[in-house]
Design a protein around this motif. Structure first.
Motif, PDB file in Angstrom:
ATOM      1  N   ASP A   1       0.289  12.227  -1.555  1.00 25.15           N
ATOM      2  CA  ASP A   1      -0.281  13.068  -0.477  1.00 25.15           C
ATOM      3  C   ASP A   1      -0.340  12.143   0.732  1.00 25.15           C
ATOM      4  O   ASP A   1      -0.705  11.076   0.887  1.00 25.15           O
ATOM      5  CB  ASP A   1      -1.779  13.110  -0.724  1.00 25.15           C
ATOM      6  CG  ASP A   1      -2.454  14.121   0.210  1.00 25.15           C
ATOM      7  OD1 ASP A   1      -3.259  13.590   1.087  1.00 25.15           O
ATOM      8  OD2 ASP A   1      -2.572  15.317  -0.022  1.00 25.15           O
ATOM      9  N   TRP A   2       0.223  12.780   1.902  1.00 27.65           N
ATOM     10  CA  TRP A   2       0.262  12.338   3.431  1.00 27.65           C
ATOM     11  C   TRP A   2      -1.029  11.669   3.797  1.00 27.65           C
ATOM     12  O   TRP A   2      -1.048  10.670   4.234  1.00 27.65           O
ATOM     13  CB  TRP A   2       0.960  13.133   4.045  1.00 27.65           C
ATOM     14  CG  TRP A   2       2.588  13.472   3.909  1.00 27.65           C
ATOM     15  CD1 TRP A   2       2.828  14.422   3.518  1.00 27.65           C
ATOM     16  CD2 TRP A   2       3.611  12.460   4.489  1.00 27.65           C
ATOM     17  NE1 TRP A   2       4.432  14.403   3.523  1.00 27.65           N
ATOM     18  CE2 TRP A   2       4.740  13.106   3.978  1.00 27.65           C
ATOM     19  CE3 TRP A   2       3.473  11.314   5.194  1.00 27.65           C
ATOM     20  CZ2 TRP A   2       5.773  12.387   4.185  1.00 27.65           C
ATOM     21  CZ3 TRP A   2       4.749  10.544   5.289  1.00 27.65           C
ATOM     22  CH2 TRP A   2       6.190  11.346   4.838  1.00 27.65           C
ATOM     23  N   GLY A   3      -2.211  12.486   3.614  1.00 22.63           N
ATOM     24  CA  GLY A   3      -3.291  12.120   4.020  1.00 22.63           C
ATOM     25  C   GLY A   3      -3.843  10.945   3.585  1.00 22.63           C
ATOM     26  O   GLY A   3      -4.503  10.121   4.128  1.00 22.63           O
ATOM     27  N   HIS A   4      -3.590  10.649   2.300  1.00 20.59           N
ATOM     28  CA  HIS A   4      -4.206   9.768   1.378  1.00 20.59           C
ATOM     29  C   HIS A   4      -3.537   8.390   1.688  1.00 20.59           C
ATOM     30  O   HIS A   4      -3.919   7.293   1.922  1.00 20.59           O
ATOM     31  CB  HIS A   4      -4.180   9.786  -0.097  1.00 20.59           C
ATOM     32  CG  HIS A   4      -5.122  10.892  -0.600  1.00 20.59           C
ATOM     33  ND1 HIS A   4      -5.006  11.677  -1.961  1.00 20.59           N
ATOM     34  CD2 HIS A   4      -6.182  11.392  -0.200  1.00 20.59           C
ATOM     35  CE1 HIS A   4      -5.898  12.480  -1.990  1.00 20.59           C
ATOM     36  NE2 HIS A   4      -6.764  12.342  -0.887  1.00 20.59           N
ATOM     37  N   LEU A   5      -2.317   8.596   1.892  1.00 25.09           N
ATOM     38  CA  LEU A   5      -1.288   7.581   2.243  1.00 25.09           C
ATOM     39  C   LEU A   5      -1.669   6.693   3.665  1.00 25.09           C
ATOM     40  O   LEU A   5      -1.879   5.667   3.740  1.00 25.09           O
ATOM     41  CB  LEU A   5       0.166   7.862   2.411  1.00 25.09           C
ATOM     42  CG  LEU A   5       1.269   7.046   2.918  1.00 25.09           C
ATOM     43  CD1 LEU A   5       1.170   5.636   2.139  1.00 25.09           C
ATOM     44  CD2 LEU A   5       2.555   7.466   3.102  1.00 25.09           C
ATOM     45  N   LYS A   6      -2.016   7.580   4.666  1.00 27.82           N
ATOM     46  CA  LYS A   6      -2.408   7.176   5.933  1.00 27.82           C
ATOM     47  C   LYS A   6      -3.774   6.417   5.956  1.00 27.82           C
ATOM     48  O   LYS A   6      -4.079   5.591   6.583  1.00 27.82           O
ATOM     49  CB  LYS A   6      -2.313   8.095   7.000  1.00 27.82           C
ATOM     50  CG  LYS A   6      -0.838   8.656   7.330  1.00 27.82           C
ATOM     51  CD  LYS A   6      -0.881   9.453   8.674  1.00 27.82           C
ATOM     52  CE  LYS A   6       0.456  10.055   9.179  1.00 27.82           C
ATOM     53  NZ  LYS A   6       0.570  10.914  10.032  1.00 27.82           N
TER      54      LYS A   6
ATOM     55  N   THR B   1       0.703  -1.324  -0.018  1.00 27.80           N
ATOM     56  CA  THR B   1       0.005   0.196   0.081  1.00 27.80           C
ATOM     57  C   THR B   1       0.933   1.127  -0.065  1.00 27.80           C
ATOM     58  O   THR B   1       0.716   2.270  -0.786  1.00 27.80           O
ATOM     59  CB  THR B   1      -0.885  -0.039   1.176  1.00 27.80           C
ATOM     60  OG1 THR B   1      -1.532  -1.214   1.098  1.00 27.80           O
ATOM     61  CG2 THR B   1      -1.796   1.054   1.193  1.00 27.80           C
ATOM     62  N   VAL B   2       1.813   1.112   1.051  1.00 29.15           N
ATOM     63  CA  VAL B   2       2.760   2.442   0.982  1.00 29.15           C
ATOM     64  C   VAL B   2       3.612   2.589  -0.449  1.00 29.15           C
ATOM     65  O   VAL B   2       3.667   3.716  -0.965  1.00 29.15           O
ATOM     66  CB  VAL B   2       3.873   2.227   1.975  1.00 29.15           C
ATOM     67  CG1 VAL B   2       4.673   3.465   1.953  1.00 29.15           C
ATOM     68  CG2 VAL B   2       3.127   2.190   3.333  1.00 29.15           C
ATOM     69  N   GLN B   3       4.101   1.508  -1.060  1.00 28.28           N
ATOM     70  CA  GLN B   3       4.887   1.679  -2.218  1.00 28.28           C
ATOM     71  C   GLN B   3       3.682   2.069  -3.291  1.00 28.28           C
ATOM     72  O   GLN B   3       4.288   3.029  -4.216  1.00 28.28           O
ATOM     73  CB  GLN B   3       5.271   0.435  -2.686  1.00 28.28           C
ATOM     74  CG  GLN B   3       6.366   0.635  -3.825  1.00 28.28           C
ATOM     75  CD  GLN B   3       7.508   1.262  -3.527  1.00 28.28           C
ATOM     76  OE1 GLN B   3       8.369   1.042  -2.568  1.00 28.28           O
ATOM     77  NE2 GLN B   3       7.573   2.375  -4.292  1.00 28.28           N
ATOM     78  N   LYS B   4       2.601   1.841  -3.591  1.00 21.54           N
ATOM     79  CA  LYS B   4       1.595   2.199  -4.339  1.00 21.54           C
ATOM     80  C   LYS B   4       1.426   3.800  -4.374  1.00 21.54           C
ATOM     81  O   LYS B   4       1.315   4.414  -5.309  1.00 21.54           O
ATOM     82  CB  LYS B   4       0.306   1.498  -3.929  1.00 21.54           C
ATOM     83  CG  LYS B   4      -0.748   1.822  -5.270  1.00 21.54           C
ATOM     84  CD  LYS B   4      -1.943   0.972  -4.782  1.00 21.54           C
ATOM     85  CE  LYS B   4      -3.063   1.496  -5.958  1.00 21.54           C
ATOM     86  NZ  LYS B   4      -4.500   0.701  -5.561  1.00 21.54           N
ATOM     87  N   ASN B   5       1.226   4.174  -3.087  1.00 20.67           N
ATOM     88  CA  ASN B   5       1.279   5.665  -2.653  1.00 20.67           C
ATOM     89  C   ASN B   5       2.436   6.330  -3.317  1.00 20.67           C
ATOM     90  O   ASN B   5       2.427   7.420  -3.862  1.00 20.67           O
ATOM     91  CB  ASN B   5       1.062   5.870  -1.472  1.00 20.67           C
ATOM     92  CG  ASN B   5      -0.589   5.903  -1.027  1.00 20.67           C
ATOM     93  OD1 ASN B   5      -1.207   6.900  -1.095  1.00 20.67           O
ATOM     94  ND2 ASN B   5      -1.088   4.816  -1.068  1.00 20.67           N
TER      95      ASN B   5
END
Length: 562
Positions: A521-526, A510-514
């Motif tokens: 975007d930090w908010g979208h990542l979390k 999930t993190v790598q995809k972001n």
């Protein structure tokens, strides 16, 4: 033409938190200013008070706050309003003394001094409204009903009351005064409904004293009395029974100490002997046969204190073999599970339990017959059941129908409902709503706990927390170290290795995809980490822990140069 509105800001369709606004033209008269103690699902909440927004917005119109008695459900919310809006407060001598204790204990309101002592002979003139009072019987002296005489008729608020023909002079109801009020037009009666479902006569205070005296007489060991600090009538009975049986009283809580000392000072409590009270530090000088411990717990709630006593966590008392725990308060239906749990813990510790409610029907509130007697004395045109949950309000409404009040003239209000008087049609009718509800108090926080926080607390209590820590290099669009996963109250990490490994792979993906997304975007990542983990963990465990992603950023080139 007179403008008249009645607004229930608390105390309807719930237990406690009594607060009713009577608006006459430009003035607002507030009857009671109470709190309630939280239900089990309100995790971490200390107390609940009414939403004060409406009164705060109209504070300049408030003529006064009128208190029916000194229990927390009538006076407990005062500090949260008086600090910013110092309006006059009226009550009987003991009620005012207890209200002063409440406000003085809170730094926000300790400077408030505008208290006015009244009695059943007082009449206060506010121009087109006069306020008078009548004595009622309750579990605390100085309980008063109140009458607001307006140009269109009297509004009567009973406060907490019952009828007891054997009550001592300090507690007696003034029946002739009530009947005299009923000789003039009573437009609306706001009547206590807390015991409206009960059809049988409740035990008299004399019968309750005899029961307490018998328990003290025949038990040979130590007695721990659990009660409510502000139930002055019950405390007096305990004092009398202890003295009659050669026992001494030890007060184990700060609340009960303050209330007892205040009541003694004002002569509402009488010590049968000067040496009856023994300080907690001298408790060891007494034998079990001469010891009575009076425990009310924090804010008058004895059950949690009894549990601490049974599990050796109480600061003063540990329940042991031969102890009798004597519960003198009648708990609500919502607390029955907690009562059963507490009794079990006491028996495990070697004690035994006796409760007045097991053998006698005791209550400080009117049963169906008492309610109907009050209606017949006052002859109200409209009945407004208050002070109780919906089923209790409905039971009071049905009692009103039985004595001849038309169903169309009985209103069961919800929180914030407005009842207005139509001068042309000469009727009372439902006329809208104001914002009303609960304000939750947690520590020093007032109203900063909402449904979202309570939901998170519930999730933490039921399913725990799951923390995912990831370190990334955003410029190189890569994860610097594998995710570190930790849980508390969710699963035991050592026996759930497969679940943790799969969760780590999911977080990495999930993190790598972001990171690969051009619009990072930090908010979208979390949120993505939170959503993916939530779905995965629920599929695997059918649990929903609170998921806390912690994303840290480093610049590896900068780190190497340093």
């Amino acid at each position: 033409m007179t403008k008249l509105n009645l607004v229930a800001l608390g105390g309807v369709r719930e237990n406690g938190k009594n607060m009713y606004a009577i608006e006459v033209d430009d003035q607002i008269f507030v009857a009671d200013f109470g709190l309630k103690y939280p239900d089990n699902e309100l995790l971490g909440i200390d107390i609940v008070i009414p939403d004060l927004t409406y009164l705060e917005d109209n504070a300049d119109r408030i003529a006064g706050i009128f208190l029916s008695h000194g229990h927390a459900d009538a006076i407990g919310a005062l500090p949260y309003f008086l600090a910013e809006h110092p309006v006059p407060v009226f009550g009987s001598e003991l009620t005012v003394a207890l209200a002063k204790l409440v406000t003085a204990n809170d730094p926000r309101s300790k400077k408030f001094k505008d208290f006015h002592v009244i009695d059943d002979k007082s009449v206060i003139d506010f121009g087109n409204v006069s306020v008078s009072f009548f004595k009622t019987t309750h579990s605390i002296p100085g309980s008063l009903g109140m009458t607001f005489e307006t140009p269109v008729g009297q509004i009567v608020y009973t406060g907490d009351f019952k009828f007891d023909q054997s009550a001592s002079p300090m507690y007696q109801t003034d029946l002739s005064r009530i009947a005299h009020i009923g000789d003039k037009k009573v437009l609306a009666l706001l009547e206590d409904s807390a015991n409206a479902e009960e059809t049988q006569q409740t035990a008299t205070e004399k019968a309750i004293y005899d029961y307490i005296d018998e328990a003290f007489k025949y038990h040979e060991g130590r007695i721990i009395v659990a009660g409510v600090a502000s139930n002055i009538a019950r405390i007096q009975q305990v004092l009398n029974a202890a003295a009659a049986n050669g026992r001494k009283i030890v007060l184990t809580g700060k609340d009960v100490e303050k209330i007892v000392k205040t009541a003694i000072k004002l002569n509402y409590l009488v010590l049968p002997s000067e040496d009856l009270l023994v300080k907690a530090k001298d408790m060891k000088t007494l034998t079990p046969e001469e010891t009575v411990l009076l425990e009310t717990g924090r804010m008058g709630e004895p059950l949690k204190s009894l549990q601490k006593m049974a599990t050796n966590r109480h600061r003063l008392v540990h329940i042991s073999e031969g102890d009798l725990v004597f519960i003198t308060t009648t708990t609500s239906h919502a607390m029955e599970t907690m009562v059963a749990k507490t009794k079990d813990m006491i028996y495990r510790a070697g004690g035994e339990v006796k409760a007045i409610s097991d053998d006698l029907k005791s209550s400080g509130h009117a049963n169906k017959g008492d309610l109907q007697l009050m209606m017949n004395l006052l002859h109200p045109e409209y009945l407004i059941p208050v002070q109780g949950e919906y089923r209790q309000l409905d039971a009071n409404a049905q009692a009103g129908v039985e004595v001849g009040i038309p169903e169309s003239n009985i209103f069961i209000p919800g929180l914030g409902d407005i009842l207005s008087y139509d001068n042309d049609k000469k009727i009372l009718y439902a006329a809208g709503h104001v914002d009303a509800g609960n304000t939750m108090i947690d520590g020093i926080g007032v109203g900063d706990i909402g449904n979202i926080v309570l939901r998170d607390r519930k999730m933490l209590a039921e399913d725990g927390i799951f923390v995912a820590v990831v370190t990334i290099d955003r410029k190189k669009k890569k994860i610097v170290s594998t995710p570190k996963l930790t849980s508390r109250g969710f699963v035991y990490m050592k026996t759930s290795r497969d679940l943790i490994e799969e969760s780590g792979e999911l977080v990495t993906k999930t993190v790598q995809k972001n990171l690969d997304n051009k619009e990072f975007d930090w908010g979208h990542l979390k949120q993505d980490v939170r959503d993916e983990l939530s779905h995965f963990l629920f599929d695997q465990t059918k649990r929903r822990p609170v998921i806390l992603p912690v994303i840290m950023e480093v610049n590896q080139n900068s780190a190497k140069r340093q």
